[in-house]
Scaffold this motif. Sequence first.
Motif, short mmCIF file in Angstrom:
data_model
loop_
_atom_site.label_atom_id
_atom_site.label_comp_id
_atom_site.label_asym_id
_atom_site.label_seq_id
_atom_site.Cartn_x
_atom_site.Cartn_y
_atom_site.Cartn_z
N VAL A 112 0.84 -1.20 0.00
CA VAL A 112 0.00 0.00 0.00
C VAL A 112 0.88 1.25 0.00
CG1 VAL A 112 -1.63 1.36 1.39
CG2 VAL A 112 -2.01 -1.09 1.05
N ARG A 113 1.91 1.24 0.82
CA ARG A 113 2.83 2.39 0.85
C ARG A 113 3.51 2.59 -0.51
NH1 ARG A 113 5.22 0.37 6.16
NH2 ARG A 113 3.57 0.92 7.59
N GLU A 114 3.77 1.49 -1.20
CA GLU A 114 4.38 1.56 -2.52
C GLU A 114 3.36 1.85 -3.63
OE1 GLU A 114 6.18 -2.28 -2.92
OE2 GLU A 114 7.67 -1.89 -1.37
N ARG A 115 2.10 1.86 -3.25
CA ARG A 115 1.00 2.07 -4.20
C ARG A 115 0.99 1.01 -5.30
NH1 ARG A 115 1.37 8.60 -4.37
NH2 ARG A 115 0.53 8.89 -2.30
N ARG A 116 1.16 -0.22 -4.86
CA ARG A 116 1.14 -1.37 -5.78
C ARG A 116 0.24 -2.44 -5.19
NH1 ARG A 116 6.56 -3.88 -6.95
NH2 ARG A 116 5.36 -4.87 -8.58
N PRO A 117 -0.48 -3.16 -6.02
CA PRO A 117 -1.26 -4.29 -5.50
C PRO A 117 -0.32 -5.29 -4.81
CG PRO A 117 -1.88 -3.79 -7.76
CD PRO A 117 -0.66 -2.97 -7.45
N PHE A 118 -0.67 -5.73 -3.62
CA PHE A 118 0.24 -6.60 -2.88
C PHE A 118 0.46 -7.92 -3.60
CE2 PHE A 118 -3.87 -7.74 -1.01
CZ PHE A 118 -3.81 -9.11 -0.94
N ILE A 119 -0.53 -8.38 -4.33
CA ILE A 119 -0.37 -9.65 -5.02
C ILE A 119 0.66 -9.55 -6.15
CG2 ILE A 119 -2.20 -9.43 -6.75
CD1 ILE A 119 -2.99 -12.37 -5.75
N MET A 120 0.87 -8.34 -6.66
CA MET A 120 1.90 -8.13 -7.68
C MET A 120 3.24 -7.77 -7.04
SD MET A 120 -0.35 -6.09 -10.50
CE MET A 120 0.92 -6.05 -11.75
N ALA A 121 3.19 -6.97 -5.98
CA ALA A 121 4.43 -6.55 -5.32
C ALA A 121 5.09 -7.71 -4.58
CB ALA A 121 4.13 -5.40 -4.35
N ARG A 122 4.29 -8.55 -3.96
CA ARG A 122 4.81 -9.68 -3.18
C ARG A 122 3.95 -10.91 -3.41
NH1 ARG A 122 5.79 -4.98 -1.15
NH2 ARG A 122 7.83 -4.51 -0.27
N PRO A 123 4.08 -11.53 -4.58
CA PRO A 123 3.20 -12.65 -4.95
C PRO A 123 3.35 -13.89 -4.08
CG PRO A 123 4.92 -12.33 -6.60
CD PRO A 123 5.02 -11.19 -5.64
N SER A 124 4.46 -14.03 -3.38
CA SER A 124 4.63 -15.22 -2.54
C SER A 124 4.31 -14.94 -1.07
CB SER A 124 6.04 -15.78 -2.68
OG SER A 124 6.99 -14.80 -2.29
N SER A 125 3.80 -13.75 -0.77
CA SER A 125 3.44 -13.44 0.62
C SER A 125 2.24 -14.28 1.05
CB SER A 125 3.11 -11.95 0.76
OG SER A 125 1.90 -11.65 0.08
N ASN A 126 2.06 -14.40 2.35
CA ASN A 126 0.95 -15.20 2.89
C ASN A 126 -0.40 -14.69 2.39
OD1 ASN A 126 2.59 -16.97 4.31
ND2 ASN A 126 2.59 -15.69 6.14
N ALA A 127 -0.59 -13.38 2.40
CA ALA A 127 -1.87 -12.81 1.94
C ALA A 127 -2.09 -13.11 0.46
CB ALA A 127 -1.91 -11.30 2.20
N SER A 128 -1.05 -13.00 -0.34
CA SER A 128 -1.18 -13.30 -1.77
C SER A 128 -1.57 -14.75 -2.00
CB SER A 128 0.12 -12.98 -2.51
OG SER A 128 0.36 -11.60 -2.51
N VAL A 129 -0.95 -15.65 -1.27
CA VAL A 129 -1.26 -17.08 -1.39
C VAL A 129 -2.74 -17.31 -1.05
CG1 VAL A 129 -0.79 -19.37 -0.44
CG2 VAL A 129 1.10 -17.84 -1.05
#
Length: 160
Positions: A112-129
């Motif tokens: 959010v701070r980077e103004r990027r969708p988290f699923i694109m910014a960190r696709p292997s994060s727990n929330a993305s999974v």
Amino acid sequence: QLRKVDGNTDIAVFDCGAGLSRNVITFAQAADRVLVVTTPEPTAVTDAYAVIKTFRNHQHSSPISLVVNMVEGRDEARAVYRRIAGVAKRFLNFPIADGGYILHDSAVELAVRERRPFIMARPSSNASVCVVSIASELARTCGGWQERGSFFRRLAGLFI
């Protein structure tokens, strides 16, 4: 613009935001499935039940699934789901499906701070999974609803 998407889209997801405006209710009435998203906080749980109750009062007939966001683990998500689904079944005689959960994840705040969708910014994060899991289940179970016709035509008919 929606007509352009209509013929080329198998599944469309609309984030209608919080609240129960006429637009939210209209989109829900036209939808093949509704995902009500809540968090474990008591006020959010109460609001989620109010949304479900309102849909029921408007003779909503499409399946409703509950997604629990920002949970610490599966047990917390299941407890929230059971609480809301149990009350909806008991007082509204309305079944609610378990739509899954999204883990609380600092990767979301960073994205959010980077103004990027988290699923694109960190696709292997727990929330993305978790989101990918929910999307996969939707893709698997959304087939066969085409007999109701185009979502966009149903939606337009509700505004007329």
